[in-house]
Design a protein around this motif. Structure first.
Motif, PDB file in Angstrom:
ATOM      1  N   MET A   1       0.820  -1.209   0.000  1.00  0.00           N
ATOM      2  CA  MET A   1       0.000   0.000   0.000  1.00  0.00           C
ATOM      3  C   MET A   1       0.860   1.266   0.000  1.00  0.00           C
ATOM      4  SD  MET A   1      -2.841  -1.276   2.710  1.00  0.00           S
ATOM      5  CE  MET A   1      -4.122  -0.117   2.284  1.00  0.00           C
ATOM      6  N   ILE A   2       2.118   1.176  -0.399  1.00  0.00           N
ATOM      7  CA  ILE A   2       3.042   2.299  -0.258  1.00  0.00           C
ATOM      8  C   ILE A   2       2.598   3.540  -1.037  1.00  0.00           C
ATOM      9  CG2 ILE A   2       4.616   1.753  -2.160  1.00  0.00           C
ATOM     10  CD1 ILE A   2       6.888   2.470  -0.164  1.00  0.00           C
ATOM     11  N   SER A   3       1.826   3.367  -2.087  1.00  0.00           N
ATOM     12  CA  SER A   3       1.424   4.523  -2.875  1.00  0.00           C
ATOM     13  C   SER A   3       0.281   5.298  -2.234  1.00  0.00           C
ATOM     14  CB  SER A   3       1.028   4.082  -4.286  1.00  0.00           C
ATOM     15  OG  SER A   3      -0.119   3.264  -4.222  1.00  0.00           O
ATOM     16  N   CYS A   4      -0.302   4.764  -1.170  1.00  0.00           N
ATOM     17  CA  CYS A   4      -1.439   5.401  -0.520  1.00  0.00           C
ATOM     18  C   CYS A   4      -0.990   6.373   0.558  1.00  0.00           C
ATOM     19  CB  CYS A   4      -2.340   4.347   0.103  1.00  0.00           C
ATOM     20  SG  CYS A   4      -3.122   3.279  -1.113  1.00  0.00           S
ATOM     21  N   LEU A   5      -1.903   7.240   0.900  1.00  0.00           N
ATOM     22  CA  LEU A   5      -1.653   8.145   2.003  1.00  0.00           C
ATOM     23  C   LEU A   5      -1.662   7.398   3.323  1.00  0.00           C
ATOM     24  CD1 LEU A   5      -3.969  11.105   0.958  1.00  0.00           C
ATOM     25  CD2 LEU A   5      -1.481  11.084   0.948  1.00  0.00           C
ATOM     26  N   LEU A   6      -0.926   7.925   4.274  1.00  0.00           N
ATOM     27  CA  LEU A   6      -0.914   7.390   5.627  1.00  0.00           C
ATOM     28  C   LEU A   6      -1.850   8.218   6.489  1.00  0.00           C
ATOM     29  CD1 LEU A   6       2.900   7.039   5.578  1.00  0.00           C
ATOM     30  CD2 LEU A   6       1.364   5.111   5.887  1.00  0.00           C
ATOM     31  N   LEU A   7      -2.202   7.664   7.640  1.00  0.00           N
ATOM     32  CA  LEU A   7      -3.195   8.281   8.507  1.00  0.00           C
ATOM     33  C   LEU A   7      -2.696   8.322   9.938  1.00  0.00           C
ATOM     34  CD1 LEU A   7      -6.190   9.126   9.157  1.00  0.00           C
ATOM     35  CD2 LEU A   7      -6.668   6.690   9.354  1.00  0.00           C
ATOM     36  N   GLU A   8      -2.897   9.430  10.581  1.00  0.00           N
ATOM     37  CA  GLU A   8      -2.655   9.558  12.019  1.00  0.00           C
ATOM     38  C   GLU A   8      -3.905  10.175  12.613  1.00  0.00           C
ATOM     39  OE1 GLU A   8      -0.491   8.356  14.969  1.00  0.00           O
ATOM     40  OE2 GLU A   8       0.382   8.270  12.969  1.00  0.00           O
ATOM     41  N   THR A   9      -4.459   9.557  13.641  1.00  0.00           N
ATOM     42  CA  THR A   9      -5.667  10.066  14.284  1.00  0.00           C
ATOM     43  C   THR A   9      -5.366  10.322  15.745  1.00  0.00           C
ATOM     44  OG1 THR A   9      -7.021   8.725  12.792  1.00  0.00           O
ATOM     45  CG2 THR A   9      -8.114   9.651  14.718  1.00  0.00           C
ATOM     46  N   ILE A  10      -5.538  11.559  16.171  1.00  0.00           N
ATOM     47  CA  ILE A  10      -5.217  11.964  17.538  1.00  0.00           C
ATOM     48  C   ILE A  10      -6.498  12.379  18.252  1.00  0.00           C
ATOM     49  CG2 ILE A  10      -3.898  13.588  18.961  1.00  0.00           C
ATOM     50  CD1 ILE A  10      -1.996  13.912  16.528  1.00  0.00           C
ATOM     51  N   ARG A  11      -6.694  11.853  19.441  1.00  0.00           N
ATOM     52  CA  ARG A  11      -7.854  12.245  20.246  1.00  0.00           C
ATOM     53  C   ARG A  11      -7.577  13.612  20.862  1.00  0.00           C
ATOM     54  NH1 ARG A  11     -12.154   9.424  23.267  1.00  0.00           N
ATOM     55  NH2 ARG A  11     -12.754  10.741  25.021  1.00  0.00           N
ATOM     56  N   ILE A  12      -8.568  14.491  20.726  1.00  0.00           N
ATOM     57  CA  ILE A  12      -8.488  15.847  21.275  1.00  0.00           C
ATOM     58  C   ILE A  12      -9.570  15.984  22.345  1.00  0.00           C
ATOM     59  CG2 ILE A  12      -8.669  18.313  20.765  1.00  0.00           C
ATOM     60  CD1 ILE A  12      -6.339  17.001  19.270  1.00  0.00           C
ATOM     61  N   GLU A  13      -9.181  16.387  23.533  1.00  0.00           N
ATOM     62  CA  GLU A  13     -10.142  16.645  24.612  1.00  0.00           C
ATOM     63  C   GLU A  13      -9.940  18.064  25.108  1.00  0.00           C
ATOM     64  OE1 GLU A  13      -9.951  13.748  27.742  1.00  0.00           O
ATOM     65  OE2 GLU A  13     -10.551  12.107  26.431  1.00  0.00           O
ATOM     66  N   ASN A  14     -10.946  18.902  24.904  1.00  0.00           N
ATOM     67  CA  ASN A  14     -10.915  20.299  25.368  1.00  0.00           C
ATOM     68  C   ASN A  14      -9.604  20.997  25.006  1.00  0.00           C
ATOM     69  OD1 ASN A  14     -13.535  20.163  26.465  1.00  0.00           O
ATOM     70  ND2 ASN A  14     -12.709  19.102  28.256  1.00  0.00           N
ATOM     71  N   GLY A  15      -9.224  20.866  23.747  1.00  0.00           N
ATOM     72  CA  GLY A  15      -8.052  21.565  23.232  1.00  0.00           C
ATOM     73  C   GLY A  15      -6.726  20.871  23.448  1.00  0.00           C
ATOM     74  N   GLU A  16      -6.707  19.728  24.132  1.00  0.00           N
ATOM     75  CA  GLU A  16      -5.460  19.021  24.411  1.00  0.00           C
ATOM     76  C   GLU A  16      -5.353  17.771  23.540  1.00  0.00           C
ATOM     77  OE1 GLU A  16      -3.167  16.605  27.980  1.00  0.00           O
ATOM     78  OE2 GLU A  16      -4.971  17.740  28.458  1.00  0.00           O
ATOM     79  N   ALA A  17      -4.242  17.660  22.816  1.00  0.00           N
ATOM     80  CA  ALA A  17      -3.964  16.476  22.007  1.00  0.00           C
ATOM     81  C   ALA A  17      -3.397  15.397  22.921  1.00  0.00           C
ATOM     82  CB  ALA A  17      -2.977  16.813  20.899  1.00  0.00           C
ATOM     83  N   LEU A  18      -4.063  14.246  22.984  1.00  0.00           N
ATOM     84  CA  LEU A  18      -3.645  13.173  23.884  1.00  0.00           C
ATOM     85  C   LEU A  18      -2.611  12.263  23.224  1.00  0.00           C
ATOM     86  CD1 LEU A  18      -7.086  12.197  25.457  1.00  0.00           C
ATOM     87  CD2 LEU A  18      -5.454  13.932  26.198  1.00  0.00           C
ATOM     88  N   ASN A  19      -1.638  11.834  24.017  1.00  0.00           N
ATOM     89  CA  ASN A  19      -0.596  10.893  23.582  1.00  0.00           C
ATOM     90  C   ASN A  19       0.141  11.353  22.334  1.00  0.00           C
ATOM     91  OD1 ASN A  19      -1.255   8.968  25.683  1.00  0.00           O
ATOM     92  ND2 ASN A  19      -3.080   8.487  24.477  1.00  0.00           N
ATOM     93  N   VAL A  20       0.333  12.644  22.206  1.00  0.00           N
ATOM     94  CA  VAL A  20       0.933  13.189  20.983  1.00  0.00           C
ATOM     95  C   VAL A  20       2.371  12.693  20.775  1.00  0.00           C
ATOM     96  CG1 VAL A  20       1.797  15.396  21.885  1.00  0.00           C
ATOM     97  CG2 VAL A  20       0.983  15.248  19.532  1.00  0.00           C
ATOM     98  N   SER A  21       3.094  12.380  21.839  1.00  0.00           N
ATOM     99  CA  SER A  21       4.470  11.892  21.663  1.00  0.00           C
ATOM    100  C   SER A  21       4.485  10.555  20.920  1.00  0.00           C
ATOM    101  CB  SER A  21       5.188  11.766  23.008  1.00  0.00           C
ATOM    102  OG  SER A  21       4.562  10.795  23.817  1.00  0.00           O
ATOM    103  N   TYR A  22       3.519   9.670  21.199  1.00  0.00           N
ATOM    104  CA  TYR A  22       3.436   8.389  20.489  1.00  0.00           C
ATOM    105  C   TYR A  22       3.035   8.589  19.024  1.00  0.00           C
ATOM    106  CZ  TYR A  22       3.657   6.427  25.164  1.00  0.00           C
ATOM    107  OH  TYR A  22       4.041   6.113  26.429  1.00  0.00           O
ATOM    108  N   HIS A  23       2.130   9.532  18.794  1.00  0.00           N
ATOM    109  CA  HIS A  23       1.737   9.838  17.418  1.00  0.00           C
ATOM    110  C   HIS A  23       2.925  10.412  16.644  1.00  0.00           C
ATOM    111  CE1 HIS A  23      -2.496   8.917  17.918  1.00  0.00           C
ATOM    112  NE2 HIS A  23      -2.458   9.546  19.077  1.00  0.00           N
ATOM    113  N   ASN A  24       3.707  11.282  17.286  1.00  0.00           N
ATOM    114  CA  ASN A  24       4.905  11.835  16.653  1.00  0.00           C
ATOM    115  C   ASN A  24       5.876  10.729  16.269  1.00  0.00           C
ATOM    116  OD1 ASN A  24       4.484  14.626  16.559  1.00  0.00           O
ATOM    117  ND2 ASN A  24       5.144  14.905  18.666  1.00  0.00           N
TER     118      ASN A  24
END
Length: 144
Positions: free
Chosen positions: A39-62
């Motif tokens: 699937m290398i030609s496809c776009l990749l996806l990152e989904t981050i949960r946001i609670e009241n303006g705070e991105a959760l677990n952003v270090s793992y997503h990074n």
């Protein structure tokens, strides 16, 4: 309500609005998948949960975001996702980031929990070492 950060070219127009990061439409894959990366030609996806303006677990997503870009596209320059997203201040959202070499789109969707009615163990031979936006192979396995 429209928020804008010129430095990152992100605009927020409300939940569910797709916002092109670079001002263009999301590109469609231009080449066929390869055997080593089906699937290398496809776009990749990152989904981050946001609670009241705070991105959760952003270090793992990074970590996943930058590892995928390095392994698939040989890009050593890292991006800190917390510096490029502008989450809504109130409520629970999914911040959906589509990317390949670069971030293509950032989208904020109101969080709607999925209702799981059943679980099952399924046999599959598909490889899924990266989080691809195209989930057709996974959906096909789940449909069996």
């Amino acid at each position: 309500m429209a928020l804008s950060r010129n430095r990152t070219k992100i605009k927020y127009f409300g939940a569910g609005t797709l916002v092109p990061f670079n001002g263009t439409k999301v590109p469609t894959p231009s080449t066929e998948p390869t055997e080593s990366h089906p699937m290398i030609s496809c776009l990749l996806l990152e989904t981050i949960r946001i609670e009241n303006g705070e991105a959760l677990n952003v270090s793992y997503h990074n970590q996943r975001f930058n590892r995928s870009r390095k392994e698939l596209f040989s890009i050593d320059k890292t991006i800190d996702l917390s510096q490029v997203i502008t989450p809504p201040d109130k409520g629970v959202y999914r911040c959906r980031i589509l990317y390949d070499h670069d971030i293509q789109t950032i989208e904020y969707l109101s969080y709607q929990p999925k209702i799981i009615q059943a679980t099952a163990i399924v046999d599959s031979s598909i490889g899924y070492p990266y989080k691809y936006a195209d989930r057709k192979q996974l959906e096909a396995v789940l449909a069996t």
